[in-house]
Design an enzyme around this catalytic site. Structure first.
Site, PDB file in Angstrom:
ATOM      1  N   GLU A  48       0.741  -1.334  -0.056  1.00 25.33           N
ATOM      2  CA  GLU A  48      -0.212  -0.200  -0.056  1.00 25.33           C
ATOM      3  C   GLU A  48       1.178   1.397  -0.189  1.00 25.33           C
ATOM      4  O   GLU A  48       2.207   1.504   1.025  1.00 25.33           O
ATOM      5  CB  GLU A  48      -1.270  -0.641   1.140  1.00 25.33           C
ATOM      6  N   CYS A  76       4.663  -2.295  -8.231  1.00 31.27           N
ATOM      7  CA  CYS A  76       3.420  -1.974  -7.874  1.00 31.27           C
ATOM      8  C   CYS A  76       3.186  -0.763  -6.870  1.00 31.27           C
ATOM      9  O   CYS A  76       4.176   0.928  -8.392  1.00 31.27           O
ATOM     10  CB  CYS A  76       2.606  -3.028  -7.599  1.00 31.27           C
ATOM     11  N   ARG A 102      -2.825   5.676  -9.579  1.00 28.17           N
ATOM     12  CA  ARG A 102      -3.072   5.133  -9.084  1.00 28.17           C
ATOM     13  C   ARG A 102      -4.023   4.124  -9.375  1.00 28.17           C
ATOM     14  O   ARG A 102      -5.497   4.536  -9.318  1.00 28.17           O
ATOM     15  CB  ARG A 102      -2.872   5.298  -7.301  1.00 28.17           C
ATOM     16  N   HIS A 165       3.229  -6.975 -10.928  1.00 25.09           N
ATOM     17  CA  HIS A 165       3.598  -7.868  -9.965  1.00 25.09           C
ATOM     18  C   HIS A 165       4.702  -9.351 -10.114  1.00 25.09           C
ATOM     19  O   HIS A 165       4.096 -10.177 -10.429  1.00 25.09           O
ATOM     20  CB  HIS A 165       2.627  -8.657  -7.835  1.00 25.09           C
ATOM     21  N   GLU A 167       7.045 -11.009  -8.870  1.00 26.12           N
ATOM     22  CA  GLU A 167       6.796 -11.711  -7.939  1.00 26.12           C
ATOM     23  C   GLU A 167       5.846 -12.923  -7.413  1.00 26.12           C
ATOM     24  O   GLU A 167       6.175 -13.782  -6.811  1.00 26.12           O
ATOM     25  CB  GLU A 167       7.383 -11.555  -6.338  1.00 26.12           C
TER      26      GLU A 167
END
Length: 187
Positions: A48, A76, A102, A165, A167
């Site tokens: 966040e 991100c 965003r 992302h 990952e």
């Protein structure tokens, strides 16, 4: 072996550590500004962005990261934090000459996965409340990836930022390999 720091104050930390090991580098979790010593590159993970930004201010990371002369990968929320602005008042590093939209794709329930191009290879990208680049503010920002015409990956100098992302997908390793080859080992 290169030591890649992962900002470890909030977000997808363990997954990035696993990916760093897969590219034969040593992950180092960064919890304090002193942990920045001795790293060859830094990853600012998703999470966040407002929370991470506030914690970076509280822990004294903003100026320390701005003054680093090493490659930085933002994923991100990391992309958001590296940007010059979001249209929302929040702490930012302001190191990347772009503005960010965003949550450009909507809320958590609007998250999705899609094949996109990065460095001439196809990668299975996971977009979770993902940002997009709103505006490029200087000529030295290069587009790395797009999703249906929307900019989701850029680089400028020693900074690489992607809105997805890596990952969280099996072939996300492509993004780490690209970062390693084109930024970390580029000497």
């Amino acid at each position: 072996m290169k030591i890649i720091g992962i900002l470890g104050i909030q977000g997808d930390i363990e997954e990035h550590e696993d990916a760093v090991k897969k590219i034969n580098c040593i992950p180092k979790r960064i919890r304090t500004v002193n942990d920045l010593e001795g790293i060859d590159a830094l990853i600012i993970p998703g999470g966040e962005s407002t929370t991470i930004g506030k914690l970076m201010v509280s822990y004294g990371f903003i100026d320390k990261i701005r003054n680093l002369k090493i490659p930085i990968l933002g994923t991100c929320a990391g992309m958001v934090l590296l940007s010059k602005g979001t249209g929302k008042k929040q702490p930012l590093l302001e190191m990347l000459n772009v503005t960010i939209k965003r949550n450009a794709y909507g809320s958590q329930k609007d998250s999705f996965e899609k094949e996109i191009e990065l460095g001439g290879k196809t990668i299975h990208a996971v977009f979770i409340r993902a940002p997009q680049v709103g505006e490029i503010l200087s000529n030295d920002v290069e587009i790395l990836s797009k999703d249906d015409g929307n900019i989701v990956g850029v680089k400028q100098g020693n900074i690489m930022a992607i809105s997805f992302h890596p990952e969280l997908s099996d072939d996300g390793i492509i993004a780490y390999e690209y970062f390693l080859k084109n930024f970390v080992e580029k000497d």
